[in-house]
Design a protein around this motif. Sequence first.
Motif, PDB file in Angstrom:
ATOM      1  N   ALA A 233      -4.490   1.534  -2.787  1.00 28.77           N
ATOM      2  CA  ALA A 233      -3.881   1.572  -1.662  1.00 28.77           C
ATOM      3  C   ALA A 233      -4.705   1.400  -0.453  1.00 28.77           C
ATOM      4  O   ALA A 233      -4.659   0.342   0.287  1.00 28.77           O
ATOM      5  CB  ALA A 233      -3.051   2.851  -1.301  1.00 28.77           C
TER       6      ALA A 233
ATOM      7  N   HIS B 151       1.710   2.320  -3.477  1.00 29.45           N
ATOM      8  CA  HIS B 151       0.370   2.938  -4.332  1.00 29.45           C
ATOM      9  C   HIS B 151       0.313   4.301  -3.725  1.00 29.45           C
ATOM     10  O   HIS B 151       0.193   5.285  -4.413  1.00 29.45           O
ATOM     11  CB  HIS B 151      -0.858   1.930  -3.765  1.00 29.45           C
ATOM     12  CG  HIS B 151      -0.645   0.814  -4.748  1.00 29.45           C
ATOM     13  ND1 HIS B 151      -1.072   0.844  -6.169  1.00 29.45           N
ATOM     14  CD2 HIS B 151      -0.410  -0.402  -4.232  1.00 29.45           C
ATOM     15  CE1 HIS B 151      -1.030  -0.515  -6.559  1.00 29.45           C
ATOM     16  NE2 HIS B 151      -0.590  -1.320  -5.428  1.00 29.45           N
ATOM     17  N   SER B 152       0.376   4.058  -2.420  1.00 28.21           N
ATOM     18  CA  SER B 152       0.282   5.938  -1.671  1.00 28.21           C
ATOM     19  C   SER B 152       1.356   6.811  -2.342  1.00 28.21           C
ATOM     20  O   SER B 152       1.094   8.000  -2.643  1.00 28.21           O
ATOM     21  CB  SER B 152       0.483   5.768  -0.347  1.00 28.21           C
ATOM     22  OG  SER B 152       0.310   7.202   0.227  1.00 28.21           O
TER      23      SER B 152
ATOM     24  N   PRO C 231       0.811  -1.191   0.052  1.00 31.24           N
ATOM     25  CA  PRO C 231      -0.105  -0.019  -0.012  1.00 31.24           C
ATOM     26  C   PRO C 231       0.862   1.351  -0.065  1.00 31.24           C
ATOM     27  O   PRO C 231       0.351   2.327  -0.438  1.00 31.24           O
ATOM     28  CB  PRO C 231      -1.033  -0.172   1.177  1.00 31.24           C
ATOM     29  CG  PRO C 231      -0.089  -1.047   2.029  1.00 31.24           C
ATOM     30  CD  PRO C 231       0.811  -1.820   1.216  1.00 31.24           C
TER      31      PRO C 231
ATOM     32  N   SER D 137      -5.146  -1.574   2.397  1.00 28.08           N
ATOM     33  CA  SER D 137      -5.128  -1.064   3.810  1.00 28.08           C
ATOM     34  C   SER D 137      -6.192  -0.067   4.209  1.00 28.08           C
ATOM     35  O   SER D 137      -6.042   1.121   4.219  1.00 28.08           O
ATOM     36  CB  SER D 137      -3.582  -0.350   4.202  1.00 28.08           C
ATOM     37  OG  SER D 137      -3.446  -0.159   5.441  1.00 28.08           O
TER      38      SER D 137
END
Length: 173
Positions: free
Chosen positions: A42, A19-20, A16, A46
């Motif tokens: 993300a 992605h963040s 995640p 999460s």
Amino acid sequence: ALSAFERAIHHDPGNPQAHSARASVLAALSRLAEALEACNAALVLSPDDPQLLHNTASILEDMGHVDAALAGYQQAIQRKPDFLPSLINRAILLARANHLDLAFAAALDTVKLHPKEPEGWYQLGDIYLAQLNPEKSLDSFQHVLNLMPDHLAAMMGKGMALSALGNFDDAFE
């Protein structure tokens, strides 16, 4: 940087943070729809992460989706009630949307949870000023300046509050 995060996602699509980070770069590039997609990816990985919820809300705010952004900030706060970035952004966005009573309550929440954080006090002062309450606004701006003497916006707010009170000599100092 974007290609590095895309490679990281290619090698570990379940990360995640990758992605963040990709979403942050895309948002900085004003590629908001893609940034929102990356945040959503993300969040799938999460869903209870307050920072991810906050980042998603911030992108939604940048896209002009006020109600969705407020809901996102509120979700982040529900996951972590003292999450300062969402507390502050919620108060700011409510004030911008002219929901001053809700903004006031949100700013009070912020200063109760983070009494030594200048930004919460600044938001409270700004909302008091918008509510035409310069006395309380002045107190809030002074509180900011006691915490952070070089807070330019609080200096300006203090000057506006003093002017509203008719104290022009002190306002110009």
